[in-house]
Design a protein around this motif. Structure first.
Motif, PDB file in Angstrom:
ATOM      1  N   TRP A  26       0.838  -1.204   0.000  1.00 26.35           N
ATOM      2  CA  TRP A  26       0.000   0.000   0.000  1.00 26.35           C
ATOM      3  C   TRP A  26       0.872   1.252   0.000  1.00 26.35           C
ATOM      4  N   ARG A  27       1.935   1.237   0.788  1.00 32.25           N
ATOM      5  CA  ARG A  27       2.827   2.401   0.880  1.00 32.25           C
ATOM      6  C   ARG A  27       3.572   2.653  -0.435  1.00 32.25           C
ATOM      7  N   PHE A  28       3.996   1.589  -1.099  1.00 28.58           N
ATOM      8  CA  PHE A  28       4.781   1.724  -2.326  1.00 28.58           C
ATOM      9  C   PHE A  28       3.963   1.337  -3.563  1.00 28.58           C
ATOM     10  N   PHE A  29       2.652   1.564  -3.523  1.00 23.64           N
ATOM     11  CA  PHE A  29       1.759   1.221  -4.630  1.00 23.64           C
ATOM     12  C   PHE A  29       2.161   1.978  -5.896  1.00 23.64           C
ATOM     13  N   ILE A  30       2.217   1.258  -7.009  1.00 21.34           N
ATOM     14  CA  ILE A  30       2.592   1.867  -8.284  1.00 21.34           C
ATOM     15  C   ILE A  30       1.433   1.848  -9.264  1.00 21.34           C
ATOM     16  N   GLY A  31       0.754   0.718  -9.387  1.00 20.06           N
ATOM     17  CA  GLY A  31      -0.349   0.619 -10.337  1.00 20.06           C
ATOM     18  C   GLY A  31       0.156   0.567 -11.767  1.00 20.06           C
ATOM     19  N   LEU A  32      -0.602   1.156 -12.677  1.00 17.94           N
ATOM     20  CA  LEU A  32      -0.186   1.207 -14.083  1.00 17.94           C
ATOM     21  C   LEU A  32       0.667   2.444 -14.286  1.00 17.94           C
ATOM     22  N   SER A  39       0.536  -1.590 -21.283  1.00 15.67           N
ATOM     23  CA  SER A  39       0.253  -2.412 -22.473  1.00 15.67           C
ATOM     24  C   SER A  39      -0.476  -3.692 -22.083  1.00 15.67           C
ATOM     25  N   TYR A  40      -0.038  -4.333 -20.999  1.00 14.02           N
ATOM     26  CA  TYR A  40      -0.724  -5.529 -20.524  1.00 14.02           C
ATOM     27  C   TYR A  40      -2.168  -5.198 -20.154  1.00 14.02           C
ATOM     28  N   GLY A  41      -2.380  -4.056 -19.542  1.00 18.63           N
ATOM     29  CA  GLY A  41      -3.731  -3.635 -19.179  1.00 18.63           C
ATOM     30  C   GLY A  41      -4.612  -3.446 -20.401  1.00 18.63           C
ATOM     31  N   VAL A  42      -4.075  -2.842 -21.442  1.00 18.44           N
ATOM     32  CA  VAL A  42      -4.831  -2.636 -22.686  1.00 18.44           C
ATOM     33  C   VAL A  42      -5.156  -3.983 -23.332  1.00 18.44           C
ATOM     34  N   TYR A  43      -4.174  -4.882 -23.380  1.00 21.71           N
ATOM     35  CA  TYR A  43      -4.418  -6.200 -23.965  1.00 21.71           C
ATOM     36  C   TYR A  43      -5.468  -6.975 -23.161  1.00 21.71           C
ATOM     37  N   ALA A  44      -5.378  -6.897 -21.845  1.00 26.77           N
ATOM     38  CA  ALA A  44      -6.358  -7.592 -21.006  1.00 26.77           C
ATOM     39  C   ALA A  44      -7.742  -6.991 -21.188  1.00 26.77           C
ATOM     40  N   PHE A  45      -7.814  -5.674 -21.289  1.00 26.75           N
ATOM     41  CA  PHE A  45      -9.110  -5.017 -21.448  1.00 26.75           C
ATOM     42  C   PHE A  45      -9.772  -5.382 -22.777  1.00 26.75           C
ATOM     43  N   THR A  46      -8.977  -5.518 -23.829  1.00 27.57           N
ATOM     44  CA  THR A  46      -9.540  -5.806 -25.156  1.00 27.57           C
ATOM     45  C   THR A  46      -9.712  -7.296 -25.435  1.00 27.57           C
ATOM     46  N   ILE A  78     -15.492  -6.397 -12.849  1.00 26.99           N
ATOM     47  CA  ILE A  78     -15.334  -5.137 -12.121  1.00 26.99           C
ATOM     48  C   ILE A  78     -14.982  -4.044 -13.127  1.00 26.99           C
ATOM     49  N   PRO A  79     -15.476  -2.830 -12.948  1.00 24.67           N
ATOM     50  CA  PRO A  79     -15.106  -1.757 -13.887  1.00 24.67           C
ATOM     51  C   PRO A  79     -13.585  -1.583 -13.962  1.00 24.67           C
ATOM     52  N   PRO A  80     -13.068  -1.356 -15.166  1.00 27.94           N
ATOM     53  CA  PRO A  80     -11.612  -1.275 -15.332  1.00 27.94           C
ATOM     54  C   PRO A  80     -11.027  -0.011 -14.703  1.00 27.94           C
ATOM     55  N   THR A  81     -10.253  -0.210 -13.674  1.00 26.09           N
ATOM     56  CA  THR A  81      -9.516   0.866 -13.020  1.00 26.09           C
ATOM     57  C   THR A  81      -8.100   0.371 -12.752  1.00 26.09           C
ATOM     58  N   THR A  82      -7.268   1.239 -12.248  1.00 28.37           N
ATOM     59  CA  THR A  82      -5.914   0.824 -11.889  1.00 28.37           C
ATOM     60  C   THR A  82      -5.957  -0.241 -10.805  1.00 28.37           C
ATOM     61  N   THR A  83      -6.845  -0.084  -9.853  1.00 28.71           N
ATOM     62  CA  THR A  83      -6.960  -1.064  -8.775  1.00 28.71           C
ATOM     63  C   THR A  83      -7.406  -2.415  -9.308  1.00 28.71           C
ATOM     64  N   THR A  84      -8.361  -2.419 -10.211  1.00 30.09           N
ATOM     65  CA  THR A  84      -8.814  -3.676 -10.808  1.00 30.09           C
ATOM     66  C   THR A  84      -7.682  -4.356 -11.559  1.00 30.09           C
ATOM     67  N   PHE A 129       6.603  -5.090  -7.407  1.00 28.74           N
ATOM     68  CA  PHE A 129       5.931  -5.757  -8.523  1.00 28.74           C
ATOM     69  C   PHE A 129       4.590  -6.354  -8.125  1.00 28.74           C
ATOM     70  N   GLY A 130       4.342  -6.489  -6.828  1.00 30.07           N
ATOM     71  CA  GLY A 130       3.056  -6.994  -6.374  1.00 30.07           C
ATOM     72  C   GLY A 130       1.915  -6.033  -6.623  1.00 30.07           C
ATOM     73  N   SER A 131       2.233  -4.796  -6.950  1.00 34.94           N
ATOM     74  CA  SER A 131       1.185  -3.810  -7.239  1.00 34.94           C
ATOM     75  C   SER A 131       1.291  -3.288  -8.668  1.00 34.94           C
ATOM     76  N   MET A 132       1.841  -4.103  -9.553  1.00 35.83           N
ATOM     77  CA  MET A 132       1.944  -3.742 -10.971  1.00 35.83           C
ATOM     78  C   MET A 132       1.449  -4.913 -11.818  1.00 35.83           C
ATOM     79  N   LEU A 133       0.860  -4.606 -12.947  1.00 32.41           N
ATOM     80  CA  LEU A 133       0.364  -5.644 -13.861  1.00 32.41           C
ATOM     81  C   LEU A 133       1.510  -6.111 -14.752  1.00 32.41           C
ATOM     82  N   LEU A 134       2.371  -6.939 -14.177  1.00 29.64           N
ATOM     83  CA  LEU A 134       3.530  -7.478 -14.885  1.00 29.64           C
ATOM     84  C   LEU A 134       3.667  -8.960 -14.566  1.00 29.64           C
ATOM     85  N   PRO A 135       4.280  -9.732 -15.468  1.00 33.45           N
ATOM     86  CA  PRO A 135       4.456 -11.168 -15.199  1.00 33.45           C
ATOM     87  C   PRO A 135       5.551 -11.444 -14.175  1.00 33.45           C
TER      88      PRO A 135
END
Length: 153
Positions: A26-32, A39-46, A78-84, A129-135
């Protein structure tokens, strides 16, 4: 008198380690951050949208289905947000901490399991990396799951 499972000091210690991990994330949250994870978020969304905008010009990121499919399912629910977008990596990150605890406990005892869980829970790579959409956080979860399954078998 036997101690309840939830009043066991080792269970409380593991819960405290997971809570510390959650606070650090939570303290070091990065998100997208508009890099690969965006890019991963866009691919997942589409992914499950019609018409599918994918073609032969897509890059290698579209092939990482273990990351994209769960995120795409979350985007449908869930609606697409950074948290989702980071819910799946966040969940597998917590799962990795727990699996490392189970592996350490099975191999060398409960103290080793707690120590291993503490080390991975405070490891900067897991926290960031636990708060980023990365492999980068999904791969250790599946590797830990494979080791745990091997030891269980």
């Amino acid at each position: 008198m036997p101690v309840s499972k939830y009043k066991d000091p080792y269970t409380i210690a593991l819960a405290a380690i997971l809570m510390l991990n959650a606070l650090l994330k939570w303290r070091f949250f990065i998100g997208l951050s508009a890099a690969d994870d965006f890019s991963y978020g866009v691919y997942a969304f589409t992914m499950f949208r019609e018409p599918l905008p994918w073609d032969m010009n897509m890059d290698f990121r579209v092939l990482r289905q273990a990351l994209l499919v769960p995120a795409a399912i979350l985007f449908l629910i869930i609606p697409p947000t950074t948290t989702t977008a980071v819910l799946y990596p966040l969940a597998v990150s917590f799962g990795t901490v727990y699996l490392v605890y189970l592996i350490g406990k099975k191999l060398y005892g409960i103290h080793a399991g707690l120590f291993a869980a503490f080390v991975i829970a405070t490891f900067p790579g897991d926290v960031v990396f636990g708060s980023m959409l990365l492999p980068d956080i999904v791969a250790p979860f599946y590797m830990s799951l494979a080791v745990f399954a091997f030891l269980k078998a």
